[in-house]
Design a protein around this motif. Sequence first.
Motif, PDB file in Angstrom:
ATOM      1  N   ASP A 182       5.405   8.484  -4.731  1.00 10.26           N
ATOM      2  CA  ASP A 182       5.191   9.026  -5.949  1.00 10.26           C
ATOM      3  C   ASP A 182       4.602  11.120  -5.650  1.00 10.26           C
ATOM      4  O   ASP A 182       5.697  11.464  -6.238  1.00 10.26           O
ATOM      5  CB  ASP A 182       4.079   8.701  -6.451  1.00 10.26           C
ATOM      6  CG  ASP A 182       4.024   7.436  -7.080  1.00 10.26           C
ATOM      7  OD1 ASP A 182       4.520   6.855  -7.012  1.00 10.26           O
ATOM      8  OD2 ASP A 182       2.996   6.871  -7.724  1.00 10.26           O
ATOM      9  N   GLU A 210       0.669  -1.393   0.160  1.00 11.04           N
ATOM     10  CA  GLU A 210       0.250  -0.179   0.181  1.00 11.04           C
ATOM     11  C   GLU A 210       0.758   1.352  -0.085  1.00 11.04           C
ATOM     12  O   GLU A 210       0.374   1.918  -1.092  1.00 11.04           O
ATOM     13  CB  GLU A 210      -1.203   0.128   1.495  1.00 11.04           C
ATOM     14  CG  GLU A 210      -2.403  -0.802   1.037  1.00 11.04           C
ATOM     15  CD  GLU A 210      -3.165   0.115   0.081  1.00 11.04           C
ATOM     16  OE1 GLU A 210      -3.575   0.880  -0.112  1.00 11.04           O
ATOM     17  OE2 GLU A 210      -3.614  -0.769  -0.738  1.00 11.04           O
ATOM     18  N   GLU A 236       3.743   1.806  -1.276  1.00 11.67           N
ATOM     19  CA  GLU A 236       4.840   1.755  -1.993  1.00 11.67           C
ATOM     20  C   GLU A 236       4.312   3.214  -2.623  1.00 11.67           C
ATOM     21  O   GLU A 236       4.397   4.282  -3.602  1.00 11.67           O
ATOM     22  CB  GLU A 236       4.962   1.201  -3.390  1.00 11.67           C
ATOM     23  CG  GLU A 236       6.238   0.508  -3.910  1.00 11.67           C
ATOM     24  CD  GLU A 236       7.250   1.321  -3.100  1.00 11.67           C
ATOM     25  OE1 GLU A 236       7.506   1.280  -2.307  1.00 11.67           O
ATOM     26  OE2 GLU A 236       7.919   2.183  -3.560  1.00 11.67           O
ATOM     27  N   LYS A 237       2.616   2.985  -3.533  1.00  7.23           N
ATOM     28  CA  LYS A 237       1.429   4.084  -3.299  1.00  7.23           C
ATOM     29  C   LYS A 237       2.748   5.660  -3.559  1.00  7.23           C
ATOM     30  O   LYS A 237       2.316   6.667  -3.685  1.00  7.23           O
ATOM     31  CB  LYS A 237       0.395   3.904  -3.713  1.00  7.23           C
ATOM     32  CG  LYS A 237      -0.129   2.930  -4.391  1.00  7.23           C
ATOM     33  CD  LYS A 237      -1.313   2.636  -4.354  1.00  7.23           C
ATOM     34  CE  LYS A 237      -1.938   1.385  -4.195  1.00  7.23           C
ATOM     35  NZ  LYS A 237      -3.342   1.129  -3.376  1.00  7.23           N
ATOM     36  N   ASN A 238       2.192   5.909  -2.632  1.00  3.51           N
ATOM     37  CA  ASN A 238       2.362   7.173  -1.101  1.00  3.51           C
ATOM     38  C   ASN A 238       3.777   7.628  -1.923  1.00  3.51           C
ATOM     39  O   ASN A 238       3.761   8.546  -1.348  1.00  3.51           O
ATOM     40  CB  ASN A 238       2.374   7.189   0.415  1.00  3.51           C
ATOM     41  CG  ASN A 238       1.411   6.468   0.428  1.00  3.51           C
ATOM     42  OD1 ASN A 238      -0.004   6.569  -0.270  1.00  3.51           O
ATOM     43  ND2 ASN A 238       1.144   6.253   1.795  1.00  3.51           N
TER      44      ASN A 238
END
Length: 519
Positions: free
Chosen positions: A406, A400, A402-404
């Motif tokens: 960016d 979850e 990893e998306k943060n």
Amino acid sequence: MNLLYYRIGFASNSSSLHSTWHVKDASEVYEYIEDTDFGWNTFVCSTEMGIQKYIAAQIKMNISYEVPKEATIGFIKHIFPKIKVAEIKEMDVDHQSRWELPRDFFGKTGVFPSIKFIKALEKYLIKTNGIIIGGNDNSDQEDVCKLLNVDCAFPDRLISETIYNSKFASSNTVCIKDKGVWKLFNKSNGCKIRFSFNDDGVIYEKSSSPELIDLIISNKCSHGCPYCYRGCTPEKEEAPINRVEFFIRDLLRETPVFEIAIGGGNILEYSSFFDLCDFISDYNNESYHFNTIFNTTLSWKDFTKENTYKIYKLFESFRGIAISVSKASEIKYVLEYLKKYHVKFYRGALSFQCIPELMTGEELIKIAEQRENKFGNYHITFLGFKHTGRGNSPQYSAAEFEKNKDGFRQFLQYMKKKANDNEWFDDYLYERFGVDTELIHNFPEIKETQKSWMYSEHEGKFSCCVDLVDGYVLPSSYTPYSDEYKVPEIPTPVKRVYTTEDSIASMTEIFLRENFPKF
Ligand code: SF4
């Protein structure tokens, strides 16, 4: 090398311009000293005596405002016996070119610069063909160039950036030598430099005693942040003030700790908050102990009308205050609050912290733009997300999360563009933004934008965390707790009866001694 121009500092007005250079052979450089007033006029110090005279003049500028003339002369004669008293009396250095010579960390008065540092600097300059050139930035310097009978020279940037500044007197910098490495710490702005006067690849991966201690005194906090890496709640425990005071007094008696960051939960909710502030203020005023500074962290949410007096006390007692935010508007809010209530803080003492992994790229850019628009005088530190405490919940699982990442990557691109893809941390962000070890761990690409001396990657090498609530000594405040770090026995604290604190203090000492042998 064909160096055409090099200068450190700003041209705020016309003034003297002294600099330290290295040449192939200092004995080939014509020494030119008209008198010992190192002001605007051209001079070149290239012999051992010339260098000594220049350093002696710098010493005089460092202490003559604080001690009688006789003591100044006595101190300089003690270091450089061959310099004549009449010459010392005439010595001066233009205000724009004065050095800030560091004081010994354990020096009792804090007035006299470190003799060991001065001798090491003198030895280094002489051994490395160092020369000092003086002049000013208001006239043609051709005469200096003519005096330099050399075909190759380069300026000593380290010396320039380490000790040149425009202070009149009273050093804020302390020094300590550890394993051949000099460590200088500026108490007023937190600047810390480690360096060696030897060129031959000194490896210094761990200090003999921690330069920074994260001191956990409470796990109480009512802000309820869903990601709190220490899992703080209003019901959690805190360490009694007598244990805190005992630990600090015992620890600092012999240990050169530059900074103690007091925290854990919310320090404003600590039940002995005012006692703590008073203790820290008293401690800082005791002449033997004034070289360690105390920092702490608040949330922007703490800046309420009801907390005004506590905020005053905190800013009065602590040297550095960090404030957690997640929006540019929260920084603005805090700065306006401080202005509205006339809360004074030391220059360089205020910083804002945010966790980029919980923020959008747009918000991070807004923060940078706000800072770049010179909105206030503060530093920004980006903290890596910590997956401990409530940060260990499923919503922050690795997949979850990893998306943060960016948002911060977008921010990095923005910053690189701003700095024309050219060493952006060095040029554009220098002294304004910092990162913690965990962010470097989460975003290894940051390393490509920095020089190796601009960051440290591993916790527990130069710092550690002491948890006085539950009795742990850990490499960092987010190291997962385990028995290896546990202090076996936590005594029941009895207010102001220090003997009951012995066991926690001695266990701490054992851990620290094992990990930092000089303890
Ligand atoms: S992250 Fe800080 S402000 Fe938030 S709950 Fe934890 S201690 Fe309190």
